[in-house]
Design an enzyme around this catalytic site. Structure first.
Site, short mmCIF file in Angstrom:
data_model
loop_
_atom_site.label_atom_id
_atom_site.label_comp_id
_atom_site.label_asym_id
_atom_site.label_seq_id
_atom_site.Cartn_x
_atom_site.Cartn_y
_atom_site.Cartn_z
N CYS A 47 31.69 41.03 37.13
CA CYS A 47 32.92 40.33 37.16
C CYS A 47 33.82 40.33 36.43
O CYS A 47 33.27 39.82 35.65
CB CYS A 47 32.43 39.44 38.51
SG CYS A 47 32.23 37.73 37.72
N CYS A 49 35.72 37.49 35.79
CA CYS A 49 35.39 36.20 35.42
C CYS A 49 34.47 36.08 34.49
O CYS A 49 35.08 35.54 33.38
CB CYS A 49 35.32 34.67 36.41
SG CYS A 49 34.17 34.64 37.51
#
Length: 139
Positions: A47, A49
């Site tokens: 992902c 993040c």
């Protein structure tokens, strides 16, 4: 599961700074059972993040902390399925999330960073927090 050639660079962001990969549940269990000392486990992820904050924050902490965990380890969500499941079992009562980070001392969970503590923060904020955690628990 993600293609290994896709995630290899994401794995390397941690292994290149000294993290060992736990790819099986047995590897996780064998290390943490009766382990003396500190082990920092990063549940890595594809992902945004993880890419923008978690992995860079972890690298910042490793580079800038005068005190470090005895063992740096990582498992990859979506690929190291059994290893991730074992780490998640060991970090209960926290719910599954990735990326996330767990610090164990003498095999017991002492600090956990969930995904919602990573989202919305930059790498330096995460790194500074980890430096404080390492200095507190890894002496």
């Amino acid at each position: 599961m993600y293609p290994e050639d896709l995630i290899a660079p994401m794995r390397a962001e941690l292994t290149n700074v000294g993290f060992q990969e736990f790819r099986t549940a047995d590897a996780v269990e064998n290390h943490l059972t009766d382990h003396k000392g500190t082990t920092f486990v990063v549940i890595n992820s594809v992902c945004g993040c993880a890419a923008g904050a978690a992995r860079p924050g972890v690298r910042y902490a490793i580079e800038n902390s005068s005190v470090k965990p005895d063992t740096l380890a990582t498992v990859f969500a979506g690929n190291d399925v059994d290893a991730v499941a074992k780490v998640r079992q060991l970090h209960l009562p926290y719910p599954p999330s990735s990326p996330s980070m767990a610090l164990f001392k003498d095999g017991e969970l002492v600090h956990f960073i969930e995904r919602h503590h990573i989202e919305g923060r930059n790498a330096k904020m995460i790194g500074d927090h980890l430096v404080e955690v390492f200095e507190h628990f890894c002496k």
